[in-house]
Design an enzyme around this catalytic site. Structure first.
Site, PDB file in Angstrom:
ATOM      1  N   GLU A   1     -13.077  28.500  -4.017  1.00  0.00           N
ATOM      2  CA  GLU A   1     -14.496  28.466  -3.603  1.00  0.00           C
ATOM      3  C   GLU A   1     -14.743  28.722  -2.024  1.00  0.00           C
ATOM      4  OE1 GLU A   1     -17.132  26.543  -6.443  1.00  0.00           O
ATOM      5  OE2 GLU A   1     -15.898  24.709  -5.804  1.00  0.00           O
TER       6      GLU A   1
ATOM      7  N   HIS B   1     -22.170  20.568 -10.760  1.00  0.00           N
ATOM      8  CA  HIS B   1     -21.250  21.037  -9.832  1.00  0.00           C
ATOM      9  C   HIS B   1     -21.055  19.861  -8.726  1.00  0.00           C
ATOM     10  CE1 HIS B   1     -18.601  24.398  -8.110  1.00  0.00           C
ATOM     11  NE2 HIS B   1     -18.238  23.118  -7.383  1.00  0.00           N
TER      12      HIS B   1
HETATM   13 MN    MN Z   1     -16.591  23.086  -6.220  1.00  0.00          MN
END
Ligand code: MN
Length: 253
Positions: free
Chosen positions: A97, A186
């Site tokens: 990410e 998340h």
């Molecule tokens: Mn994450």
């Protein structure tokens, strides 16, 4: 005499090189400390990451290789360009990410540091039931509004990760000019004009979420900070950020 001049020149040169290296090392040490502080304060766990814009080059950023943040050392800090290519990874892999960081620095020249975490108390406020709002002066920055990024709206069924440029740009559009955006199911992204302030904001976003859940559980209406109160409190708190930073850094050693 000629020999002496040559020796002095060598000493001055060595001295200035050491000074330059020392400045960089101190900044890297602050980034390493930020990793440890955010674990100690319950924002990061085995996952999540914190980065800073490279003070030597605003088109680059500094971010740990893919690893648990509590274990980060100076040797694990990688340099990336804004396309998220590592300058010299020497075989070390980056976070899936990492695009969150690169795209925020590209879109927000005001941002010097970024935290992405799965900050646990924050996640319930990303579910759509109740907006995260400032109820403590230490979280006055939240009065700017806290947008929620729902990856499903644009991408349908996914693994929930913001792991490419397109998803990162979508998240950055949701963040807009705000200090914090939640990510449904998340976690969140938190940005700041310095590493210390981004760390401060990530910690107090988590603390405020805990307090807000408690206030809501008590029942009845909750009085939140107004935008005016939040802005004034934020200016004061930003001016005092070195106080908790030094404490957190000491505790993280
Ligand atoms: Mn994450």
């Amino acid at each position: 005499m000629k020999h002496l001049h040559w020796m002095i020149a060598l000493l001055v040169c060595a001295g200035s090189n050491n000074a330059a290296a020392a400045v960089d090392a101190a900044l890297v040490e602050d980034l390493v400390a930020a990793n440890h502080i955010l674990v100690n304060q319950g924002v990061l766990d085995g996952f999540g990451h914190v980065s800073m814009r490279d003070p030597r080059n605003p088109q680059h950023l500094l971010l740990s290789r893919s690893m648990a943040p509590a274990l980060t050392t100076a040797a694990d800090i990688l340099e990336y360009d804004l396309d998220c290519n590592a300058i010299d990874d020497r075989g070390r892999s980056g976070f899936l990410e990492r695009f969150i960081h690169c795209e925020i620095y590209r879109a927000r020249p005001d941002v010097q540091a970024v935290v992405h975490s799965h900050s646990p108390a924050v996640i319930p406020f990303g579910t759509g039931r109740t907006a995260l709002q400032a109820l403590s002066h230490v979280a006055g920055f939240l009065t700017a509004g806290v947008p929620v990024f729902d990856i499903r709206k644009q991408y349908g069924m996914t693994n929930m990760l913001v792991n490419d440029v397109d998803r990162a740009r979508s998240l950055v559009r949701t963040l807009g000019d705000k200090p914090v955006a939640l990510m449904r199911g998340h976690g969140d992204v938190v940005v700041g004009p310095s590493l210390q302030i981004a760390v401060y904001r990530a910690i107090y976003t988590e603390v405020n979420a805990r307090m807000q859940a408690q206030a809501l559980a008590m029942g009845g209406p909750v009085t939140y900070l107004s935008r005016e109160e939040g802005q004034m409190a934020d200016v004061t708190q930003q001016g005092a950020v070195s106080r908790p930073w030094e404490l957190w850094k000491q505790q993280a050693r």
